[in-house]
Design an enzyme around this catalytic site. Structure first.
Site, short mmCIF file in Angstrom:
data_model
loop_
_atom_site.label_atom_id
_atom_site.label_comp_id
_atom_site.label_asym_id
_atom_site.label_seq_id
_atom_site.Cartn_x
_atom_site.Cartn_y
_atom_site.Cartn_z
N GLU A 1 16.68 8.63 -30.34
CA GLU A 1 15.92 9.85 -30.02
C GLU A 1 15.70 9.79 -28.52
O GLU A 1 14.67 9.36 -28.04
CB GLU A 1 14.61 9.88 -30.80
CG GLU A 1 14.09 11.28 -31.05
CD GLU A 1 13.37 11.89 -29.87
OE1 GLU A 1 13.99 11.97 -28.78
OE2 GLU A 1 12.23 12.28 -30.04
N GLU B 1 17.03 13.11 -20.19
CA GLU B 1 16.48 11.76 -20.19
C GLU B 1 17.56 10.69 -20.16
O GLU B 1 17.31 9.52 -20.44
CB GLU B 1 15.58 11.55 -21.42
CG GLU B 1 14.30 12.35 -21.37
CD GLU B 1 13.37 12.06 -22.53
OE1 GLU B 1 13.74 11.25 -23.41
OE2 GLU B 1 12.28 12.64 -22.57
#
Length: 664
Positions: free
Chosen positions: A144, A153
């Site tokens: 995740e 990210e």
């Protein structure tokens, strides 16, 4: 151990050295994290659980041991799901040490220590081999690593490295695939977050128009995405120019590349108009068949809008085209999604990029300075004509003090574009260094400010204007007009529809005990943040008023900043039933008698407590409790008392709120 930290005080403008705990940054990171929001995301959790079960079953059906690599494990939730689903062993990677330590405790608390190994490293530092962190490669990859933009990210480099070094070829992956979608729209409101519009000013000589410099009009804008709660943007605020287009997909079960790429989709505009904005979101499929899907689609593109899951850790994206372009209904175009290893951007082309591969390949970069200085809401604020009209009556020939070199450069461009160089003199000094010579021996008859300062985070940080006014007090004419004349701090108790989740403990998550995580967040909040308000753009986060707005403090700009603290105490009656999640605070500026600008409420609260907030400003939220349901029962707490104090030497405002029952 204590350490000295330097910080620029946004209210006073001074640089301060404060003694902080050596773990202060950790506390802030945890307190402001999205961990609670993610754990409350039922849709996300359930879909991951189903996907993990299915992946473990497929591996077991092949007669293999299920070895799981969980990158970015956080609380260890997904690893515990995997073991519960039958995985033989999990390697849970977490680079943030406080979080890794918490994961170890959570795993132990739930009885999985013998099957889950938490590794406190970045995944690119993990080793495989007899003496490594993992004895062999994993055959199930669970991650995740996503943000609102999907890849912001560092998901692509992490997947790329994992496939090369940490997992088996053709491994199972949860999620299995991600797809990014886009929709082209025309929207004056959203375009006002990116471009400076001409400013219309009524004067004694008729209407005058202040135009942006040509350099700003030609600037492609900021390269960064604007992530917002798109469900709070009214469909009336934009015109759809295209269908929802699947732009590109990433198969996480195969080798992933972080190299720059572009993906083109040809489409025919649904209507004629001006292409300005690309709305974008993504979904993730947890299984190869695509039966287990988690989507970020806004309500108009969602298969079940009534069952829409609220979340704040994943929202939707607004991208601005380098320039607005006319489009005609039925005339085919190509929308192109470009990305590098961390960012996505879009361009509109008349031909496929394969035919002209160099067109718009470079990531757009602001070359006018404005997008580097101003936030998206700031652009919207400057473009608000109603707000401009209230200030326009006060405009005269003035000296402008600006200590920021970048702001000075931008202002000079605007003045030059409007032939105002001879009427506006920019003094490149801090206010306290101003001399009579700088003002050519003249006294200031009008001191004017918005006020807006780029360093401001909380509404009262713009009290810096008061400190500027105090610094130049000796240069003011005895009858000088100061505008705004004053500011006032206001508050109101509210019930949030969803925002309360970011501060609410989870307890049990899908059958796993995560109280340790709740306690860690609470300790971080208690370190300082629970005693402070935090900024939120409440137009994106609907709430309902439980009390009437309350005036707390007034700051008289016609007088210098006082030497003594200003304090106020009071109580707010809760006139509507509901859950008292917190208090909202905002500033109102009195420009002149009968003329007020609010950074918070824009209109009186309705009978049902509906609130309409200023969309250009962030309001401050002081959360009362981490309880998931702080409901006010009949005969229970009916008032909220408060104490607020302004400290002039530091510019800080401290506050305390307390729920009081009817017997207090």
């Amino acid at each position: 151990m204590k350490v000295f930290c330097g910080r620029a005080n946004p209210t006073t403008g001074s640089v301060e050295w404060l003694e902080e705990d050596e773990h202060y940054d950790y506390h802030q990171e945890i307190a402001r994290s999205s961990y609670a929001d993610m754990l409350h995301d039922k849709d996300r959790n359930v879909k991951y659980y189903h996907g993990i079960r299915a992946a473990v079953s497929r591996v077991k059906d092949r007669g293999q041991k299920a070895l799981v690599l969980d990158i970015g494990t956080g609380t260890g939730l997904l690893s515990m799901m995997a073991v519960t689903a039958g995985a033989d062993f999990c390697y849970a990677i977490e680079v943030f040490k406080p979080m890794a330590d918490a994961a170890v405790k959570i795993v132990e608390k739930n009885g999985f220590s013998d099957k889950i190994k938490v590794i406190n490293k970045h995944s690119t530092e993990v080793t495989v081999g007899p003496d490594g962190d993992m004895p062999c490669r994993a055959n199930i990859l669970v991650t995740e690593l996503f943000d609102t933009e999907l890849i912001g990210e560092g998901a692509l480099p992490s997947y790329e490295h994992a496939h090369r070094h940490l997992v088996q070829e053709n491994c199972e992956a949860v999620p299995h695939r991600a797809t990014v979608y886009a929709q082209l729209v025309e929207s004056r409101r959203m375009w006002s977050w990116n471009k400076l519009f001409p400013v219309h000013v009524q004067t004694s000589l008729g209407e005058q128009v202040i135009v942006p410099p040509l350099e700003m009009e030609r600037c492609p804008g900021a390269p960064s995405v604007y992530d917002i709660q798109l469900n709070q943007v009214s469909p009336a605020d934009f015109t759809v120019l295209s269908d929802v287009l699947p732009m590109f997909s990433v198969d996480f079960s195969k080798q992933v590349s972080s190299s720059a790429a572009c993906h083109s989709r040809q489409f025919e505009p649904l209507a004629s108009g001006r292409a300005q904005v690309v709305l974008s979101w993504w979904d993730i499929e947890m299984d190869p068949e695509g039966k287990i899907k988690c989507t970020m689609a806004p309500f108009w593109a969602h298969s079940d809008p009534d069952g829409l899951q609220w979340r704040d850790h994943w929202m939707q994206c607004v991208y601005f085209l380098p320039q607005e372009e006319p489009v005609w209904q039925g005339s085919a175009l190509c929308l192109v999604a470009h990305h590098d290893d961390y960012c996505v951007w879009y361009s509109l082309q008349r031909t496929s990029p394969e035919k002209n591969a160099r067109v718009h390949q470079m990531r757009p970069v602001c070359d006018c300075q404005a997008h580097l200085l101003w936030t998206r809401p700031r652009f919207g604020e400057i473009n608000d004509q109603n707000r401009t009209d209230q200030y326009a009556q006060a405009l005269r020939t003035v000296f402008t003090i600006e200590s920021s070199a970048a702001s000075q450069k931008l202002m000079k461009k605007i003045f030059k574009a409007n032939q105002l160089e001879d009427k506006v003199n920019i003094i490149e000094k801090r206010p306290e260094l101003l001399t009579n010579a700088d003002l050519e021996g003249k006294k200031v008859s009008l001191l004017l400010g918005e006020p807006f300062f780029t360093t401001s985070l909380l509404p009262w940080h713009n009290l810096y204007f008061w400190y500027v006014r105090t610094a130049v007090d000796q240069h003011l004419d005895p009858g000088a007009v100061v505008m705004p004349q004053a500011a006032s701090l206001h508050t109101m108790v509210v019930e949030f529809r969803d925002l309360w989740r970011i501060r609410s403990p989870c307890g049990d998550c899908e059958g796993f005990d995560v109280h340790i995580m709740d306690d860690m967040i609470q300790r971080a909040l208690d370190f300082r943040e629970s005693k402070e308000a935090e900024p939120h753009p409440l137009w994106e986060y609907p709430c309902r008023s439980l009390s009437e707005p309350q005036h707390m403090l007034t700051f008289d700009f016609r007088q210098p900043v006082p030497q003594q603290p200003m304090r106020a105490e009071g109580a707010m009656e809760l006139r509507r039933p509901g859950r008292s999640h917190g208090a909202v605070l905002w500033m109102e500026y009195q420009l002149a008698p009968g003329s007020t600008l609010s950074t918070g409420l824009l209109e009186p609260v309705g009978d049902k407590g509906h609130c309409r907030w200023n969309p250009h400003c962030k309001q401050a939220v002081y959360f009362f409790s981490t309880s998931p349901d702080p409901t006010v029962p009949p005969g229970g707490p009916r008032t909220v008392s408060y104490a607020v104090e302004f400290h002039p030497h530091t510019g800080d405002i401290t506050m305390e709120f307390r729920l009081a029952d009817s017997s207090d």
